[in-house]
Design an enzyme around this catalytic site. Structure first.
Site, PDB file in Angstrom:
ATOM      1  CD  GLU A 145      -1.739   1.685   2.882  1.00 10.22           C
ATOM      2  OE1 GLU A 145      -1.472   2.877   3.168  1.00 10.22           O
ATOM      3  OE2 GLU A 145      -2.028   0.831   3.741  1.00 10.22           O
ATOM      4  CD  GLU A 211       6.833   4.962   1.148  1.00  8.21           C
ATOM      5  OE1 GLU A 211       6.196   4.867   2.214  1.00  8.21           O
ATOM      6  OE2 GLU A 211       7.255   6.054   0.717  1.00  8.21           O
TER       7      GLU A 211
END
Length: 365
Positions: A145, A211
């Site tokens: 995500e 991330e």
């Protein structure tokens, strides 16, 4: 760019299509904890979630200690009507929701809502979350995500382009949602941004590593005494199904080790049209919206993994569309109650440790 945080969400929903299930199913309406990345220009948008009974309702507690900013985890809910066969043959239900299915199997739900004027909100939901991870993928749905949402250059360009757009994303046990809100005149651009986020992520090495670091930092941030206690409670409640070992934040040792190819494989398996539903609510013409949905999303290939009709819901896996490879999330003491005319779970037997006296409505220890 401001830092992006992961949060859990709570609160009621507005302007969302509602799910109609069998009579008495409201007892199963609860929230699940979620993690989310929030754009620096995003505002919080609340939502509700559908879960299985009191046990899943307890899951909302696990997310509260992880809340650092009150952003939203949108949980669009479905309209119970007969599925349309093509974008040109959609149907309207009693809630005035218009539903359709693209030839590639992707579902969409449209609801015209004139307030606020000139605005719309779109939620692209992939029916995959932490319960769908393998033992060596714990936390992968959440990390993916981050990579998809924050790695989308199209989204960044729109958000910084003065179009009044806000955007966000979240992951929980049973789904991953990407959503945005902007002026209705830019509907097609917004849909193109969602398509870029969900179906064509770039997986640039520098973004993946950025991330990865963000998710590892988040895992340390939420790991306080209260959170550990709540995960122990949920682990006991869900000891007989995968939820007890599939909290969305995952395991740090695994998060630190995944390759880009492994992330791509997870995306390739679950981010497919037949496992996605798009929700659009706002001041938009439904005919125009249906055409633009088909134009933007119709070209993505079907993976052939659907295991039922496009509007079927699998009661054994948190009421999601049935697809190949999805795990069962049922408790040993419940079963689909076919006699109720729906897949609403029914009690298979009394729990031996805690029973309810129907006559006196008292708990018997």
């Amino acid at each position: 760019m401001a830092s992006h945080t992961a949060t859990a969400f709570a609160g009621p929903t507005v302007l969302q299509p509602q799910v109609a299930v069998a009579q008495g199913a409201s007892a199963f309406s609860r929230q699940l904890p979620a993690t989310s990345v929030q754009s620096s220009q995003s505002s919080g948008v609340s939502s509700s979630q559908l879960a299985l009974g009191l046990a899943l309702g307890l899951a909302s507690a696990a997310g509260t200690s992880r809340r650092r900013s009150r952003a939203s985890c949108p949980r669009p809910r479905y309209c119970a009507v007969t599925a349309a066969e093509s974008p040109a043959k959609t149907v309207v239900d009693e809630l005035k929701c218009r539903r359709g299915v693209l030839p590639n199997g992707m579902r969409y739900v449209l609801l015209r809502h004139l307030v606020p004027a000139g605005r719309f909100e779109a939620h692209l939901e992939f029916h995959v979350g932490s319960v769908d991870e393998n033992e060596d993928q714990r936390g992968m749905a959440h990390m993916l995500e981050h990579v998809c949402f924050l790695g989308s250059e199209r989204r960044v360009q729109l958000q910084s382009g003065g179009l009044g757009m806000t955007s966000n994303a979240c992951t929980d046990f049973n789904h991953t949602v990407y959503h945005l809100s902007m002026n209705a005149e830019h509907l097609q651009q917004g849909l193109e941004a969602l398509a870029d986020i969900g179906f064509t992520p770039a997986f640039r090495p520098e973004r993946v590593e950025k991330e990865r670091a963000a998710v590892l930092s988040e895992a340390q941030m939420v790991n306080d005494c209260t959170y550990r206690l709540q995960t122990q409670i949920l682990g006991a409640v869900h000891a007989d199904n995968p939820i007890h070992a599939r909290f969305p934040i995952g395991l740090e040792s695994q998060i630190a080790s995944w390759s880009i190819d492994e992330l791509r494989a997870f995306h390739r398996k679950w981010y497919v049209p037949e496992n996605a539903t798009l929700f659009i609510v706002g001041d938009v013409d439904e005919e125009r919206a249906a055409l633009e949905v088909e134009q933007v999303f119709g070209g993505f290939s079907n993976a052939g993994t659907a295991a039922g009709g496009p509007w079927d819901f699998d009661s054994t896996s948190l009421y999601r569309p049935p697809v190949e490879g999805r795990p069962s999330i049922m408790h040993s003491y419940i079963r689909p109650a076919k006699e109720l005319g729906s897949d609403v779970p029914g009690l298979l037997s009394w729990n031996s440790d805690l029973q309810v006296s129907v006559a006196t409505n008292e708990l018997l220890q």
